[in-house]
Design a protein around this motif. Structure first.
Motif, PDB file in Angstrom:
ATOM      1  N   PRO A   1     -12.805  -1.845   5.962  1.00 55.44           N
ATOM      2  CA  PRO A   1     -12.442  -3.248   5.671  1.00 55.44           C
ATOM      3  C   PRO A   1     -12.430  -3.601   4.188  1.00 55.44           C
ATOM      4  CG  PRO A   1     -13.860  -3.153   7.595  1.00 55.44           C
ATOM      5  CD  PRO A   1     -13.796  -1.760   7.043  1.00 55.44           C
ATOM      6  N   VAL A   2     -13.412  -3.135   3.413  1.00 56.06           N
ATOM      7  CA  VAL A   2     -13.468  -3.536   2.005  1.00 56.06           C
ATOM      8  C   VAL A   2     -12.318  -2.935   1.206  1.00 56.06           C
ATOM      9  CG1 VAL A   2     -14.993  -1.679   1.196  1.00 56.06           C
ATOM     10  CG2 VAL A   2     -15.004  -3.896   0.039  1.00 56.06           C
ATOM     11  N   TYR A   3     -11.910  -1.710   1.522  1.00 49.13           N
ATOM     12  CA  TYR A   3     -10.789  -1.107   0.805  1.00 49.13           C
ATOM     13  C   TYR A   3      -9.469  -1.715   1.261  1.00 49.13           C
ATOM     14  CZ  TYR A   3     -14.070   2.382  -0.939  1.00 49.13           C
ATOM     15  OH  TYR A   3     -15.134   3.013  -1.575  1.00 49.13           O
ATOM     16  N   ARG A   4      -9.390  -2.064   2.543  1.00 47.02           N
ATOM     17  CA  ARG A   4      -8.179  -2.718   3.036  1.00 47.02           C
ATOM     18  C   ARG A   4      -8.021  -4.084   2.375  1.00 47.02           C
ATOM     19  NH1 ARG A   4      -9.234  -1.804   8.056  1.00 47.02           N
ATOM     20  NH2 ARG A   4      -9.897  -3.901   8.650  1.00 47.02           N
ATOM     21  N   TRP A   5      -9.141  -4.795   2.178  1.00 45.39           N
ATOM     22  CA  TRP A   5      -9.113  -6.081   1.471  1.00 45.39           C
ATOM     23  C   TRP A   5      -8.708  -5.877   0.012  1.00 45.39           C
ATOM     24  CZ3 TRP A   5     -12.309  -7.361  -2.703  1.00 45.39           C
ATOM     25  CH2 TRP A   5     -12.291  -8.699  -3.114  1.00 45.39           C
ATOM     26  N   LEU A   6      -9.251  -4.845  -0.617  1.00 46.11           N
ATOM     27  CA  LEU A   6      -8.996  -4.607  -2.033  1.00 46.11           C
ATOM     28  C   LEU A   6      -7.550  -4.207  -2.296  1.00 46.11           C
ATOM     29  CD1 LEU A   6     -10.054  -4.188  -4.965  1.00 46.11           C
ATOM     30  CD2 LEU A   6     -10.640  -1.838  -4.285  1.00 46.11           C
ATOM     31  N   ILE A   7      -7.016  -3.306  -1.501  1.00 45.45           N
ATOM     32  CA  ILE A   7      -5.697  -2.728  -1.761  1.00 45.45           C
ATOM     33  C   ILE A   7      -4.598  -3.484  -1.016  1.00 45.45           C
ATOM     34  CG2 ILE A   7      -4.334  -0.591  -1.639  1.00 45.45           C
ATOM     35  CD1 ILE A   7      -7.048   0.916  -1.750  1.00 45.45           C
ATOM     36  N   GLY A   8      -4.929  -3.987   0.163  1.00 48.96           N
ATOM     37  CA  GLY A   8      -3.950  -4.777   0.909  1.00 48.96           C
ATOM     38  C   GLY A   8      -3.555  -4.134   2.225  1.00 48.96           C
ATOM     39  N   ASP A   9      -3.518  -4.955   3.284  1.00 50.85           N
ATOM     40  CA  ASP A   9      -3.131  -4.458   4.609  1.00 50.85           C
ATOM     41  C   ASP A   9      -1.759  -3.800   4.591  1.00 50.85           C
ATOM     42  OD1 ASP A   9      -5.380  -5.122   6.130  1.00 50.85           O
ATOM     43  OD2 ASP A   9      -4.718  -7.181   6.360  1.00 50.85           O
ATOM     44  N   ASP A  10      -0.851  -4.388   3.830  1.00 51.47           N
ATOM     45  CA  ASP A  10       0.537  -3.928   3.846  1.00 51.47           C
ATOM     46  C   ASP A  10       0.884  -3.033   2.655  1.00 51.47           C
ATOM     47  OD1 ASP A  10       0.967  -5.473   6.153  1.00 51.47           O
ATOM     48  OD2 ASP A  10       1.385  -7.253   4.943  1.00 51.47           O
ATOM     49  N   ALA A  11      -0.137  -2.609   1.909  1.00 52.90           N
ATOM     50  CA  ALA A  11       0.126  -1.765   0.742  1.00 52.90           C
ATOM     51  C   ALA A  11       0.733  -0.433   1.181  1.00 52.90           C
ATOM     52  CB  ALA A  11      -1.156  -1.527  -0.036  1.00 52.90           C
ATOM     53  N   PRO A  12       1.637   0.129   0.383  1.00 48.02           N
ATOM     54  CA  PRO A  12       2.272   1.388   0.753  1.00 48.02           C
ATOM     55  C   PRO A  12       1.311   2.566   0.667  1.00 48.02           C
ATOM     56  CG  PRO A  12       2.914   0.744  -1.467  1.00 48.02           C
ATOM     57  CD  PRO A  12       2.138  -0.406  -0.899  1.00 48.02           C
ATOM     58  N   VAL A  13       1.723   3.657   1.248  1.00 53.02           N
ATOM     59  CA  VAL A  13       0.915   4.880   1.262  1.00 53.02           C
ATOM     60  C   VAL A  13       0.484   5.272  -0.140  1.00 53.02           C
ATOM     61  CG1 VAL A  13       1.053   7.372   1.652  1.00 53.02           C
ATOM     62  CG2 VAL A  13       1.847   5.799   3.415  1.00 53.02           C
ATOM     63  N   GLU A  14       1.402   5.189  -1.109  1.00 56.92           N
ATOM     64  CA  GLU A  14       1.082   5.662  -2.456  1.00 56.92           C
ATOM     65  C   GLU A  14      -0.037   4.856  -3.108  1.00 56.92           C
ATOM     66  OE1 GLU A  14       5.215   3.581  -2.715  1.00 56.92           O
ATOM     67  OE2 GLU A  14       4.144   4.965  -1.376  1.00 56.92           O
ATOM     68  N   ALA A  15      -0.185   3.575  -2.703  1.00 56.44           N
ATOM     69  CA  ALA A  15      -1.270   2.764  -3.260  1.00 56.44           C
ATOM     70  C   ALA A  15      -2.623   3.267  -2.777  1.00 56.44           C
ATOM     71  CB  ALA A  15      -1.088   1.294  -2.876  1.00 56.44           C
ATOM     72  N   TYR A  16      -2.714   3.556  -1.483  1.00 58.18           N
ATOM     73  CA  TYR A  16      -3.974   4.089  -0.955  1.00 58.18           C
ATOM     74  C   TYR A  16      -4.236   5.493  -1.479  1.00 58.18           C
ATOM     75  CZ  TYR A  16      -5.018   0.246   2.171  1.00 58.18           C
ATOM     76  OH  TYR A  16      -5.363  -0.995   2.663  1.00 58.18           O
ATOM     77  N   ARG A  17      -3.199   6.273  -1.623  1.00 59.52           N
ATOM     78  CA  ARG A  17      -3.380   7.635  -2.147  1.00 59.52           C
ATOM     79  C   ARG A  17      -3.828   7.588  -3.613  1.00 59.52           C
ATOM     80  NH1 ARG A  17      -1.990  12.237   0.424  1.00 59.52           N
ATOM     81  NH2 ARG A  17      -1.856  14.134  -0.818  1.00 59.52           N
ATOM     82  N   TRP A  18      -3.262   6.644  -4.370  1.00 56.42           N
ATOM     83  CA  TRP A  18      -3.684   6.479  -5.770  1.00 56.42           C
ATOM     84  C   TRP A  18      -5.153   6.109  -5.850  1.00 56.42           C
ATOM     85  CZ3 TRP A  18      -4.986   1.306  -7.082  1.00 56.42           C
ATOM     86  CH2 TRP A  18      -5.546   1.196  -8.366  1.00 56.42           C
ATOM     87  N   TYR A  19      -5.595   5.129  -5.055  1.00 54.00           N
ATOM     88  CA  TYR A  19      -6.990   4.720  -5.140  1.00 54.00           C
ATOM     89  C   TYR A  19      -7.910   5.842  -4.657  1.00 54.00           C
ATOM     90  CZ  TYR A  19     -10.853   1.542  -5.673  1.00 54.00           C
ATOM     91  OH  TYR A  19     -12.009   0.954  -6.121  1.00 54.00           O
ATOM     92  N   GLY A  20      -7.454   6.581  -3.657  1.00 56.11           N
ATOM     93  CA  GLY A  20      -8.221   7.744  -3.227  1.00 56.11           C
ATOM     94  C   GLY A  20      -8.378   8.757  -4.345  1.00 56.11           C
ATOM     95  N   GLU A  21      -7.333   8.910  -5.146  1.00 52.45           N
ATOM     96  CA  GLU A  21      -7.407   9.853  -6.259  1.00 52.45           C
ATOM     97  C   GLU A  21      -8.381   9.365  -7.328  1.00 52.45           C
ATOM     98  OE1 GLU A  21      -4.363  12.616  -8.915  1.00 52.45           O
ATOM     99  OE2 GLU A  21      -3.590  10.910  -7.762  1.00 52.45           O
ATOM    100  N   ILE A  22      -8.414   8.061  -7.571  1.00 57.14           N
ATOM    101  CA  ILE A  22      -9.385   7.504  -8.506  1.00 57.14           C
ATOM    102  C   ILE A  22     -10.806   7.835  -8.036  1.00 57.14           C
ATOM    103  CG2 ILE A  22     -10.403   5.344  -9.361  1.00 57.14           C
ATOM    104  CD1 ILE A  22      -7.864   5.922 -10.791  1.00 57.14           C
ATOM    105  N   LEU A  23     -11.075   7.622  -6.760  1.00 53.88           N
ATOM    106  CA  LEU A  23     -12.395   7.909  -6.210  1.00 53.88           C
ATOM    107  C   LEU A  23     -12.701   9.406  -6.262  1.00 53.88           C
ATOM    108  CD1 LEU A  23     -12.380   5.545  -3.091  1.00 53.88           C
ATOM    109  CD2 LEU A  23     -13.572   5.193  -5.259  1.00 53.88           C
ATOM    110  N   PHE A  24     -11.697  10.227  -5.965  1.00 54.79           N
ATOM    111  CA  PHE A  24     -11.893  11.680  -5.998  1.00 54.79           C
ATOM    112  C   PHE A  24     -12.317  12.143  -7.382  1.00 54.79           C
ATOM    113  CE2 PHE A  24     -10.408  15.986  -6.785  1.00 54.79           C
ATOM    114  CZ  PHE A  24     -10.868  16.679  -5.672  1.00 54.79           C
TER     115      PHE A  24
END
Length: 207
Positions: free
Chosen positions: A35-58
């Motif tokens: 829920p917190v990441y969905r709130w931060l990045i957005g329910d409708d954000a594209p795949v690349e947005a979630y992949r980018w934030y995942g890379e930041i965390l990685f």
């Protein structure tokens, strides 16, 4: 790099730079469920947005990333752990450029990120803790001990080093599990604007 058997023939080990792409595959889907990441990045954000934030965390938590691999060598779960003395990883110029693009492309991201940082800092519940940043398990591998195989060593480390272990979660079921299985009691909580509640939990070392 040590490996250990977790459950059902799976193995666990610290991740390395060579695991980046397979870790991003898991993070891309796993973060969208939180829920917190969905709130931060957005329910409708594209795949690349979630992949980018995942890379930041990685990159930031690579020193404390441990993964569980199945018998075929597929990454099925991972946990990010960080201690106060750990140094965060540094992003390269390519990732910096993509970060500049994403923070502008994701509507309201900077405002939400700032709020999350501020409220997280205000909700600190221990000094010099070992922090569980996140723990993700693929849906088909849940309820089989995979998560426990990742969290148990963190709790044991806290006992050995006589340091508190903290975890923040916006998933009520995970919060209940932390409290029930590891006695990680809720010590603080906060609610994000138009978003989820985050529970901050702590396990104290033996007296």
């Amino acid at each position: 790099m040590t490996q250990r058997v977790v459950a059902g023939g799976t193995t666990s080990r610290q991740l390395s730079e060579s695991d980046r792409e397979t870790a991003l595959d898991l993070l891309e889907h796993g973060l969208r469920e939180v829920p917190v990441y969905r709130w931060l990045i957005g329910d409708d954000a594209p795949v690349e947005a979630y992949r980018w934030y995942g890379e930041i965390l990685f990159v930031e938590y690579l020193h404390g990333l441990h993964g569980v691999f199945d018998e075929q060598g597929e990454l099925i779960a991972l946990i990010a752990v960080s201690a106060t003395t750990d140094e965060a990883g540094r992003i390269d110029e390519d990732l910096k450029a993509r970060t500049r693009h994403q923070v502008q492309a994701i509507d309201g991201f900077v405002h939400r990120f700032t709020e999350l940082q501020r409220k997280s800092e205000e909700a600190q519940v221990a000094e010099r803790p070992i922090r569980v940043i996140f723990a993700l398990v693929r849906p088909e591998h849940r309820r089989g001990g995979t998560l426990a195989g990742l969290v148990d060593p963190v709790i044991q480390r806290g006992r050995r080093e006589r340091l508190p272990v903290t975890a923040s979660t916006s998933d009520p079921q995970l919060s209940e599990l932390y409290a029930r299985k590891w006695n990680a009691l809720v010590r603080a909580e906060f609610t994000l604007t138009d978003g989820p509640t985050v529970w901050v939990q702590r396990v104290d070392p033996p007296a």
